[in-house]
Design a protein around this motif. Structure first.
Motif, short mmCIF file in Angstrom:
data_model
loop_
_atom_site.label_atom_id
_atom_site.label_comp_id
_atom_site.label_asym_id
_atom_site.label_seq_id
_atom_site.Cartn_x
_atom_site.Cartn_y
_atom_site.Cartn_z
N ASP A 32 -69.15 14.15 -10.12
CA ASP A 32 -69.62 12.91 -9.90
C ASP A 32 -68.65 11.80 -9.35
O ASP A 32 -69.01 10.38 -9.24
N GLY A 33 -67.56 12.28 -9.04
CA GLY A 33 -66.44 11.41 -8.76
C GLY A 33 -65.47 10.86 -9.72
O GLY A 33 -64.60 10.11 -9.55
N SER A 34 -65.98 11.30 -11.13
CA SER A 34 -65.05 11.03 -12.32
C SER A 34 -63.88 11.87 -12.03
O SER A 34 -63.53 12.94 -11.60
N THR A 35 -62.88 11.18 -12.76
CA THR A 35 -61.64 11.79 -12.98
C THR A 35 -61.12 12.02 -14.20
O THR A 35 -59.88 12.23 -14.65
N VAL A 36 -62.00 11.94 -15.08
CA VAL A 36 -61.67 12.22 -16.69
C VAL A 36 -62.52 13.22 -17.30
O VAL A 36 -63.88 13.10 -17.01
N VAL A 37 -61.96 14.01 -18.25
CA VAL A 37 -62.53 15.10 -18.71
C VAL A 37 -62.42 15.12 -20.55
O VAL A 37 -61.21 14.29 -20.87
N GLY A 38 -63.14 15.39 -21.20
CA GLY A 38 -62.83 15.83 -22.54
C GLY A 38 -63.22 14.42 -23.33
O GLY A 38 -63.84 13.49 -22.74
N GLN A 39 -63.25 14.42 -24.69
CA GLN A 39 -63.74 13.20 -25.27
C GLN A 39 -62.79 12.95 -26.73
O GLN A 39 -61.97 13.91 -27.06
N VAL A 40 -62.30 11.78 -26.90
CA VAL A 40 -61.60 11.29 -28.05
C VAL A 40 -62.50 11.62 -29.37
O VAL A 40 -63.76 11.22 -29.28
N LEU A 41 -61.76 12.53 -30.42
CA LEU A 41 -62.13 12.34 -31.76
C LEU A 41 -61.73 11.56 -32.73
O LEU A 41 -60.54 11.63 -32.58
N VAL A 42 -62.33 11.61 -33.73
CA VAL A 42 -61.58 10.99 -35.08
C VAL A 42 -62.20 11.78 -36.24
O VAL A 42 -63.24 11.97 -36.42
N VAL A 43 -61.13 12.33 -36.94
CA VAL A 43 -61.28 13.24 -37.84
C VAL A 43 -60.64 12.82 -39.20
O VAL A 43 -59.74 11.78 -39.35
N GLU A 44 -61.02 13.11 -40.34
CA GLU A 44 -60.43 12.66 -41.75
C GLU A 44 -59.99 13.95 -42.35
O GLU A 44 -60.49 14.77 -42.87
N PRO A 45 -58.64 14.25 -42.53
CA PRO A 45 -58.05 15.39 -42.85
C PRO A 45 -58.33 15.52 -44.52
O PRO A 45 -58.23 14.47 -45.05
N VAL A 235 -45.05 20.28 -9.87
CA VAL A 235 -44.48 19.43 -11.16
C VAL A 235 -44.40 17.98 -10.68
O VAL A 235 -43.71 17.91 -9.36
N ILE A 236 -44.93 17.16 -11.43
CA ILE A 236 -45.01 15.64 -11.09
C ILE A 236 -44.59 14.53 -12.04
O ILE A 236 -44.47 15.17 -13.16
N ASP A 237 -44.15 13.52 -11.64
CA ASP A 237 -43.62 12.44 -12.63
C ASP A 237 -44.41 11.34 -12.52
O ASP A 237 -44.42 10.43 -11.49
N GLU A 238 -45.64 11.51 -13.35
CA GLU A 238 -46.50 10.25 -13.40
C GLU A 238 -46.96 9.80 -14.79
O GLU A 238 -47.68 10.22 -15.54
N PRO A 239 -46.00 8.76 -15.18
CA PRO A 239 -46.21 8.18 -16.56
C PRO A 239 -47.58 7.33 -16.49
O PRO A 239 -47.90 6.72 -17.75
N VAL A 240 -48.23 6.82 -15.54
CA VAL A 240 -49.30 5.97 -15.60
C VAL A 240 -50.33 6.43 -14.75
O VAL A 240 -50.20 7.06 -13.61
N LEU A 241 -51.48 6.72 -15.47
CA LEU A 241 -52.61 7.48 -14.90
C LEU A 241 -54.07 6.44 -15.05
O LEU A 241 -54.13 5.85 -16.11
N VAL A 242 -54.59 6.48 -14.00
CA VAL A 242 -55.88 5.69 -13.96
C VAL A 242 -56.95 6.57 -13.50
O VAL A 242 -56.68 7.62 -12.90
N GLY A 243 -58.25 6.32 -14.24
CA GLY A 243 -59.07 7.46 -13.95
C GLY A 243 -60.61 6.66 -14.03
O GLY A 243 -60.48 5.55 -14.56
N ASN A 244 -61.58 7.25 -13.42
CA ASN A 244 -63.03 7.00 -13.44
C ASN A 244 -63.58 7.75 -14.66
O ASN A 244 -63.93 9.04 -14.40
N ASP A 245 -63.82 7.33 -15.52
CA ASP A 245 -64.81 7.91 -16.54
C ASP A 245 -66.29 7.60 -16.51
O ASP A 245 -66.74 6.88 -17.13
N GLY A 246 -67.07 8.07 -15.53
CA GLY A 246 -68.36 7.94 -15.46
C GLY A 246 -68.45 6.53 -14.98
O GLY A 246 -69.64 5.79 -15.52
N GLY A 247 -67.53 5.93 -14.14
CA GLY A 247 -67.84 4.37 -14.01
C GLY A 247 -66.99 3.57 -14.72
O GLY A 247 -67.07 2.39 -14.56
N ARG A 248 -66.59 3.85 -15.87
CA ARG A 248 -65.71 3.07 -16.79
C ARG A 248 -64.16 3.50 -16.57
O ARG A 248 -63.79 4.63 -16.61
N TRP A 249 -63.54 2.42 -15.79
CA TRP A 249 -62.27 2.75 -15.49
C TRP A 249 -61.31 2.35 -16.42
O TRP A 249 -61.36 1.51 -17.17
N VAL A 250 -60.25 3.48 -16.63
CA VAL A 250 -59.40 3.50 -17.64
C VAL A 250 -58.11 3.71 -17.41
O VAL A 250 -57.82 4.34 -16.16
#
Length: 348
Positions: A32-45, A235-250
């Protein structure tokens, strides 16, 4: 890294028991034009888990989990732990292997039917070159694959270890769990540069090599049979990444690698990245941009002031219990981690 290999074929099957398997990061590519995959998790060990234990289980590197949890103790984390398992994909083309050095992450886009674009991406954390060394940038290919490699240690590396650590390395490491090359290695077209497993998996995500890229043993075991000789590598040198997370720019930022020449200041890289974001300038939260510029953050942060900031966004995520057994110091070798009997792993 200047390394010589002896191709010694010693078939090894590891059927080991005990731990839950690591969660390999395999995602369907967005259409859909997004460039972000996965999801952030929060866990309690619970128990005696460390941040490196949690990182390895979720296929995250040391630097990623430490940056995402700056207030947590590395060795005795308590309460909520952020698992930065959402990734802004590297710039296209999405084919073969893409290694983003500052991000300390490998992306593999498996080939599909001839002429069709890839449908999945598999991503792994990597160790990168230590200070004073670097991995060449640019395009190459997988030149050869080695099972159970031996390592003839270059004199320059032996001299460096003796000078800096007071340790005299042997001239030769035979195949086995103590071999720094691990048990699986893939040679690139860059002289002396390999993508390989490691006998020090707790160093994955750090700067530990002399130019090679280190993988967790279990990640090497997964990718090794899939990656054919001739697979393109970029092999790339990209310390800054921007992406489209389903319309949410991050945006996510990573520690720049100073060893590369003609280094563009991070502030300028951020400005260049923002120029590609289709948001009105007055809608971008400049305070967040400043924070991302001064403090690397692997968790993608919303750029629009109308979206929740990082802390508020994380506070809305559910906290899941993390009840897995620690890997333990005995797992700091080239062997695959212990798994339940039903999850037997066989080295390819």
């Amino acid at each position: 890294m200047s390394r010589s290999l002896a191709r010694l074929v010693l078939p090894i099957t590891l059927a080991v028991i005990g731990l839950a398997p690591a969660a390999a990061a395999t995602f369907t590519l967005p259409t859909d034009g997004s460039t972000v995959v996965g999801q952030v998790l929060v866990v309690e060990p619970t128990g005696n888990n460390t941040l490196p234990d949690i990182a390895r289980h979720y296929d995250i590197g040391y630097e990623e989990i430490a940056r995402a949890n700056p207030e947590q103790s590395v060795w005795t984390p308590h309460g909520a732990v952020v698992v930065p398992r959402q990734f802004i994909l590297p710039p296209k083309p999405w084919q073969g292997v893409v290694l983003n050095i500052p991000q300390r992450r490998l992306y593999y886009f498996p080939a599909t039917t001839k002429g069709q674009p890839p449908q999945q991406v598999i991503t792994y954390p990597i160790s990168i070159a230590r200070e004073g060394w670097s991995t060449p940038l640019g395009a190459t290919r997988i030149k050869a694959k080695f099972k159970d490699p031996a390592w003839f240690v270059p004199k320059s590396i032996r001299d460096e270890h003796l000078r800096e650590d007071g340790v005299e390395l042997p001239e030769y490491f035979p195949p086995g769990p103590d071999n720094p090359m691990g048990m699986l290695a893939m040679q690139t077209g860059f002289p002396g540069i390999f993508i390989h497993a490691t006998n020090r998996p707790w160093g994955v995500g750090l700067r530990t090599s002399h130019g090679c890229l280190h993988l967790y043993p279990e990640d090497a075991a997964q990718i090794f049979p899939q990656m054919k000789v001739g697979t393109p590598v970029r092999v790339i040198d990209e310390p800054v990444l921007v992406g489209n997370d389903g319309g949410r720019w991050v945006m996510a930022t990573f520690e720049p690698v100073d060893e590369y020449p003609d280094k563009v200041p991070l502030e300028q890289r951020v400005a260049q990245a923002l120029s590609t974001v289709p948001l009105p300038p007055d809608e971008i939260d400049q305070e967040r941009v400043t924070q991302l510029t001064t403090t690397p953050q692997p968790v993608p942060v919303a750029l629009s002031a109308s979206e929740l900031g990082l802390d508020d966004w994380l506070s809305e995520l559910p906290v899941e219990p993390y009840n897995f057994e620690p890997y333990g110091i005995d797992a700091n070798n080239a062997l695959l981690p212990r798994l339940p009997a039903s999850e037997e792993i066989e080295l390819p």
